[in-house]
Design an enzyme around this catalytic site. Structure first.
Site, PDB file in Angstrom:
ATOM      1  N   HIS A  58       0.849  -1.195   0.000  1.00 30.42           N
ATOM      2  CA  HIS A  58       0.000   0.000   0.000  1.00 30.42           C
ATOM      3  C   HIS A  58       0.887   1.249   0.000  1.00 30.42           C
ATOM      4  O   HIS A  58       2.091   1.178   0.286  1.00 30.42           O
ATOM      5  CB  HIS A  58      -0.927  -0.024   1.211  1.00 30.42           C
ATOM      6  CG  HIS A  58      -2.030  -1.043   1.073  1.00 30.42           C
ATOM      7  ND1 HIS A  58      -3.042  -1.195   1.973  1.00 30.42           N
ATOM      8  CD2 HIS A  58      -2.264  -1.963   0.088  1.00 30.42           C
ATOM      9  CE1 HIS A  58      -3.862  -2.148   1.566  1.00 30.42           C
ATOM     10  NE2 HIS A  58      -3.409  -2.638   0.431  1.00 30.42           N
ATOM     11  N   GLU A  60       1.237   3.725   1.998  1.00 33.02           N
ATOM     12  CA  GLU A  60       1.910   4.068   3.261  1.00 33.02           C
ATOM     13  C   GLU A  60       3.200   3.247   3.412  1.00 33.02           C
ATOM     14  O   GLU A  60       4.234   3.772   3.848  1.00 33.02           O
ATOM     15  CB  GLU A  60       0.999   3.783   4.460  1.00 33.02           C
ATOM     16  CG  GLU A  60      -0.303   4.561   4.479  1.00 33.02           C
ATOM     17  CD  GLU A  60      -1.451   3.831   3.768  1.00 33.02           C
ATOM     18  OE1 GLU A  60      -1.210   3.249   2.695  1.00 33.02           O
ATOM     19  OE2 GLU A  60      -2.579   3.859   4.268  1.00 33.02           O
ATOM     20  N   CYS A  87      -5.864   1.424   5.739  1.00 32.78           N
ATOM     21  CA  CYS A  87      -6.625   0.192   5.971  1.00 32.78           C
ATOM     22  C   CYS A  87      -6.333  -0.335   7.379  1.00 32.78           C
ATOM     23  O   CYS A  87      -5.293  -0.034   7.966  1.00 32.78           O
ATOM     24  CB  CYS A  87      -6.291  -0.848   4.913  1.00 32.78           C
ATOM     25  SG  CYS A  87      -4.611  -1.461   5.001  1.00 32.78           S
ATOM     26  N   CYS A  96      -2.259  -1.206   7.410  1.00 31.17           N
ATOM     27  CA  CYS A  96      -1.429   0.012   7.470  1.00 31.17           C
ATOM     28  C   CYS A  96      -1.598   0.720   8.808  1.00 31.17           C
ATOM     29  O   CYS A  96      -0.688   1.412   9.260  1.00 31.17           O
ATOM     30  CB  CYS A  96      -1.780   0.949   6.326  1.00 31.17           C
ATOM     31  SG  CYS A  96      -1.226   0.313   4.755  1.00 31.17           S
TER      32      CYS A  96
HETATM   33 ZN   LIG Z   1      -3.179  -0.179   3.712  1.00 33.83          ZN
END
Ligand SMILES: [Zn+2]
Ligand SMILES: NC(=O)c1ccc[n+]([C@@H]2O[C@H](COP(=O)([O-])OP(=O)(O)OC[C@H]3O[C@@H](n4cnc5c(N)ncnc54)[C@H](OP(=O)(O)O)[C@@H]3O)[C@@H](O)[C@H]2O)c1
Length: 354
Positions: A58, A60, A87, A96
């Site tokens: 992701h 991040e 998420c 995350c």
């Molecule tokens: Zn995430």
């Protein structure tokens, strides 16, 4: 504590940069959303990242990974900007929200809330409970715009639907049983780019017969979408381009009969009538396809419009006059944006709900 943004020019610039980063993932992350992220230590950007590939890290994670060793001790005193709520569940990758907590970030600014049912504000609550100062709604309208496919996919349980067609100067889509090209080559290239950005593309039976389209992406980098065509009366011949076996293709009929053994060709049985499109959407959601481009003809486009199944329309009004022919669908969209591609006038419009 979770608070709404009191936007300053600087905060907006950082979120804008997140959107720029997010955009690079376009066409590669579906059905995940495009997301961008940035880490700011006082006035210094120490990291940037975006979601690059479906199933991959992701935004991040990529943002934290981009921080060079020397700057890593600065992470806990940095502000993390993300264009979408982080998420909070272990899906294809770890949550995350856990990563942000582990990295000891104390200041988080986001744009849009992730409407995925098992997130939808939960990620922010988890972070806030861990004493992360969370500020939401930075350039929220743009943030929501970036994830609109995802929002439709997870809330309406159907793909985001884009209608695309070209009309003559006098309002016709084409002529019955005659292949007619209306747009210029640059518009055509743009359409191929759009094809690289969607999961599936659909045309009606008559269009398949009259135009014998390839419906693939030949003029832009990126992949070709799944091709879909209804053929309830088994009219499409085996030498049609749609049956060339080169690109995954769904032929929709009512009886699961196969009329070709070409590879990459699936015959899918669906009922004709009002449940045809909803049942098709179920199949597309099952196949994780979050965006459907509907390229005509009039009958197919009108069946989407009449049922209210569309989110966005991209219509080329061209300079060619046909005199008579198949009338173009009438759309009542809103927030129209007009661009010119040479002499083709391209209008983007959006359904009332969208
Ligand atoms: Zn995430
Ligand atoms: N200018 C443009 O952008 C553009 C784009 C595409 C096509 N065209 C032109 O448009 C013309 C074709 O348009 P058209 O309106 O005659 O036909 P079409 O929409 O391509 O095909 C209509 C046929 O597809 C099947 N179909 C469509 N919607 C359906 C639904 N909701 N459920 C079940 N079956 C469905 C039906 O086949 P059955 O009757 O066999 O059941 C229907 O008769 C061609 O001349 C083509 O060149 C122009």
């Amino acid at each position: 504590m979770i608070t709404d943004a009191l936007e300053t020019i600087n905060d907006s610039l950082e979120m804008r940069r997140c959107f720029d980063l997010a955009r690079i993932g376009k066409g590669n992350v579906n059905p995940n959303p495009m997301v961008g992220s940035l880490l700011l230590y006082h006035q210094m950007v120490i990291g940037e990242g975006y979601h690059q590939q479906f199933g991959g890290n992701h935004a991040e994670v990529n943002c934290f990974n981009s921080v060079i060793t020397k700057n890593r001790p600065k992470i806990p005193d940095s502000t993390l900007f993300v264009s979408l709520e982080p998420c909070c569940f272990h899906g294809k990758t770890p949550a995350c929200s856990d990563l942000i907590i582990n990295k000891k970030v104390k200041d988080l600014r986001i744009s849009a809330i992730d409407k995925t049912p098992n997130v939808n504000g939960k990620g922010l609550k988890i972070l806030s409970a861990e004493n992360v100062k969370v500020q939401t709604s930075f350039l929220e309208k743009t943030g929501n715009w970036f994830v609109r496919n995802r929002t439709v996919f997870v809330t309406k349980k159907r793909p985001y639907i884009i209608l695309k067609f070209a009309i003559s100067k006098d309002g016709f889509l084409g002529k019955k049983d005659k292949k007619i090209w209306l747009t210029n080559p640059i518009s055509k290239r743009l359409v191929h780019k759009w094809r690289s950005e969607v999961g599936a593309i659909m045309v009606g039976t008559n269009t398949a017969l009259t135009d014998n389209p390839n419906l693939n992406n030949r003029y832009h980098y990126g992949s070709s979408p799944l091709r879909i065509v209804p053929d309830f009366h088994h009219k499409i011949p085996n030498n049609s381009h749609l049956k060339d076996g080169k690109t995954p293709t769904w032929i929709l009929n009512g009886d699961e009969q196969k009329f070709s053994s070409a590879p990459n060709l699936d015959y899918i049985s669906l009922p004709k009538g009002p449940s045809f499109l909803p049942r098709l959407f179920d199949k597309l959601v099952e196949a994780n396809i979050d965006t459907l481009l509907v390229e005509g003809g009039a009958h197919l486009l009108n069946s989407f419009i009449e049922a209210g199944f569309w989110d966005e329309a991209r219509v080329f009004k061209t300079n060619r006059t046909l005199g008579d022919g198949i009338p173009a669908p009438i759309l009542k969209g809103q927030n129209e944006v007009i661009e010119w591609i040479g002499q083709d006038q391209l209008t983007f419009s959006y359904s009332e709900e969208g």
